[in-house]
Design a protein around this motif. Structure first.
Motif, PDB file in Angstrom:
ATOM      1  N   UNK A 119     -27.779  36.068  20.771  1.00  0.00           N
ATOM      2  CA  UNK A 119     -27.778  35.075  19.701  1.00  0.00           C
ATOM      3  C   UNK A 119     -26.392  34.857  19.106  1.00  0.00           C
ATOM      4  N   UNK A 120     -25.436  35.768  19.394  1.00  0.00           N
ATOM      5  CA  UNK A 120     -24.101  35.660  18.805  1.00  0.00           C
ATOM      6  C   UNK A 120     -23.055  35.113  19.769  1.00  0.00           C
ATOM      7  N   UNK A 121     -23.461  34.807  21.010  1.00  0.00           N
ATOM      8  CA  UNK A 121     -22.495  34.290  21.976  1.00  0.00           C
ATOM      9  C   UNK A 121     -21.951  32.936  21.525  1.00  0.00           C
ATOM     10  N   UNK A 122     -22.844  32.038  21.116  1.00  0.00           N
ATOM     11  CA  UNK A 122     -22.415  30.725  20.644  1.00  0.00           C
ATOM     12  C   UNK A 122     -21.536  30.860  19.405  1.00  0.00           C
ATOM     13  N   UNK A 123     -21.897  31.798  18.511  1.00  0.00           N
ATOM     14  CA  UNK A 123     -21.092  32.009  17.307  1.00  0.00           C
ATOM     15  C   UNK A 123     -19.699  32.525  17.678  1.00  0.00           C
ATOM     16  N   UNK A 124     -19.628  33.397  18.671  1.00  0.00           N
ATOM     17  CA  UNK A 124     -18.333  33.904  19.114  1.00  0.00           C
ATOM     18  C   UNK A 124     -17.454  32.773  19.644  1.00  0.00           C
ATOM     19  N   UNK A 125     -18.041  31.916  20.486  1.00  0.00           N
ATOM     20  CA  UNK A 125     -17.274  30.792  21.029  1.00  0.00           C
ATOM     21  C   UNK A 125     -16.829  29.847  19.915  1.00  0.00           C
ATOM     22  N   UNK A 126     -17.728  29.522  19.003  1.00  0.00           N
ATOM     23  CA  UNK A 126     -17.398  28.592  17.919  1.00  0.00           C
ATOM     24  C   UNK A 126     -16.404  29.200  16.931  1.00  0.00           C
ATOM     25  N   UNK A 127     -16.243  30.514  16.946  1.00  0.00           N
ATOM     26  CA  UNK A 127     -15.241  31.161  16.103  1.00  0.00           C
ATOM     27  C   UNK A 127     -13.869  31.138  16.772  1.00  0.00           C
ATOM     28  N   UNK A 128     -13.834  31.326  18.086  1.00  0.00           N
ATOM     29  CA  UNK A 128     -12.572  31.391  18.826  1.00  0.00           C
ATOM     30  C   UNK A 128     -12.042  29.999  19.165  1.00  0.00           C
ATOM     31  N   UNK A 129     -12.922  29.109  19.586  1.00  0.00           N
ATOM     32  CA  UNK A 129     -12.507  27.796  20.088  1.00  0.00           C
ATOM     33  C   UNK A 129     -11.714  26.973  19.070  1.00  0.00           C
ATOM     34  N   UNK A 130     -12.139  26.842  17.790  1.00  0.00           N
ATOM     35  CA  UNK A 130     -11.325  26.073  16.835  1.00  0.00           C
ATOM     36  C   UNK A 130      -9.925  26.645  16.643  1.00  0.00           C
ATOM     37  N   UNK A 131      -9.798  27.962  16.707  1.00  0.00           N
ATOM     38  CA  UNK A 131      -8.473  28.583  16.587  1.00  0.00           C
ATOM     39  C   UNK A 131      -7.578  28.148  17.741  1.00  0.00           C
ATOM     40  N   UNK A 132      -8.137  28.112  18.942  1.00  0.00           N
ATOM     41  CA  UNK A 132      -7.367  27.703  20.114  1.00  0.00           C
ATOM     42  C   UNK A 132      -7.017  26.216  20.062  1.00  0.00           C
ATOM     43  N   UNK A 133      -7.947  25.390  19.588  1.00  0.00           N
ATOM     44  CA  UNK A 133      -7.653  23.958  19.430  1.00  0.00           C
ATOM     45  C   UNK A 133      -6.548  23.748  18.398  1.00  0.00           C
ATOM     46  N   UNK A 134      -6.614  24.502  17.314  1.00  0.00           N
ATOM     47  CA  UNK A 134      -5.569  24.411  16.287  1.00  0.00           C
ATOM     48  C   UNK A 134      -4.219  24.814  16.853  1.00  0.00           C
TER      49      UNK A 134
END
Length: 406
Positions: free
Chosen positions: A234-249
């Motif tokens: 259940x936390x895989x999507x949360x992990x991606x959504x936490x890391x991905x915006x940082x990488x986009x920034x």
């Protein structure tokens, strides 16, 4: 002395185009096979996730293809190159419909093969345009790979670990994803090298080392995410959504300038963030050493957290036989990948040298031992805009840049 910008279209270019479309069709076919198996067995959740990845990847690739199609049609004299082309020879409205129907990427493959056949087999003119098409396909395949193949590989690995068994179709899907990633790595690197003066050739040893260090870095990343998902799905999507915006920034902070519109550029940055979730990808000109070190340090820390979390929440009895070995293997594999990457850039990677600028505004001379002197990847007056792929030229500038000689 001015070096040629393009080499002539060869049988090897034609071979890469044909293998590229075969790999694409095999990947799509394996996806459909896996989806059918999930649906027939009543695994509707996995079926939905798989279809979602396929749709997301296809939409992203079609958007890039459409943006580039509109830009290319605006180039002066471009229509004279495409009078017999499968995709670009059609009107804008029909091409838009093809992209909406998710057929734009496939039509680009067919266009590249047809153009290559005309040039190589029939000895017709248009070699530069054939190379132009293969450059775009190389970039689109890279995007498709990390939008679909890498996440799908993670999904299949998760299912195999979670169920502790695997069907033949799942092995086929894993192999298709690995094949797609491996072919993309070699093809994309090969395409970038064509922008080097005199087209510095990559030997088999160099290509193998380049392929191997990418594989050794991507595989542990995929495995770490898959293992984490088996204990805390259940936390895989949360992990991606936490890391991905940082990488986009981070991509935005590097002031990328790849697309020709604001919306297209943000699409590119969002895609770069997704690629960075799995693998390093240089997107900006300038010193890359420290950016690469920061990235790998960040991803190694994140991967370590994922593996430690899996170790703490795993079933000790069910995983006792392989857990310690797997943990050590993944760590050593990532370390080996970093060492091979260092070896590659020290011994095999061609460097983009630029002259130092002295106080009097003149370029300092470089000794013979300092390597080849490359200026910039900008088209000379003899190269027309319709055969100069500025998108891939921009990436080549980033990829073959050495900041220490500035």
């Amino acid at each position: 002395m001015e070096s040629p910008i393009f080499s002539k279209y060869s049988w090897l270019d034609f071979f890469f185009s044909v293998v590229g479309v075969c790999t694409y069709l095999f990947d799509v076919g394996s996806d459909i096979w896996v989806g059918t198996e999930f649906y027939s067995r009543g695994d509707f959740f996995w079926f939905g996730v798989l279809v979602g990845l396929m749709v997301l990847s296809s939409v992203v690739v079609q958007m890039f293809s459409w943006f580039w199609f509109k830009y290319d049609r605006e180039l002066e004299g471009f229509d004279s190159q495409v009078d017999k082309n499968v995709l670009f020879g059609v009107c804008v409205k029909l091409s838009f419909i093809l992209h909406v129907l998710q057929l734009g990427f496939f039509c680009r493959h067919v266009s590249a093969i047809w153009q290559g056949f005309r040039v190589w087999w029939r000895r017709e003119e248009g070699s530069e345009y054939a190379v132009y098409l293969t450059h775009d396909l190389s970039m689109l395949r890279l995007i498709e790979t990390f939008c679909e193949s890498a996440p799908q590989l993670t999904l299949m690995t998760h299912i195999m670990l979670h169920t502790d068994r695997a069907r033949a179709v799942q092995y086929v899907s894993v192999m298709a994803s690995i094949t797609s990633i491996a072919w993309m790595v070699v093809d994309y690197h090969r395409s970038l090298r064509s922008f080097l003066p005199d087209k510095a050739k990559q030997g088999w040893c160099s290509a193998f080392v380049y392929f191997l260090w990418n594989l050794l870095l991507i595989a542990p990343r995929v495995a770490a995410v898959a293992l984490f998902s088996t204990v805390l799905p259940s936390l895989v999507a949360a992990h991606f959504l936490l890391i991905w915006p940082v990488l986009v920034f981070w991509a935005w902070r590097q002031q990328t300038d790849f697309m020709d519109s604001v919306g297209g550029e943000w699409l590119y940055r969002a895609t770069v963030g997704l690629i960075w979730y799995f693998s390093w990808f240089n997107v900006a000109e300038g010193g890359t050493r420290w950016r690469s070190i920061i990235y790998h340090a960040f991803m190694a820390t994140d991967g370590g957290i994922l593996l430690v979390t899996w170790w703490c929440y795993r079933d000790p009895v069910a995983t006792q036989a392989y857990a310690p070995v797997l943990l050590a293997t993944l760590s050593l594999t990532y370390l080996m990948g970093l060492l091979l990457k260092t070896l590659y850039y020290c011994c095999f990677h061609p460097t983009l040298w630029r002259p130092r600028v002295r106080a009097d505004g003149l370029g300092a001379e470089l000794t013979d031992g300092q390597g080849m002197l490359f200026r910039t990847f900008t088209p000379p007056a003899s190269v027309t805009p319709q055969v100069w792929n500025k998108r891939m030229a921009s990436h080549a500038t980033c990829f073959y840049y050495n900041a220490e000689v500035l």
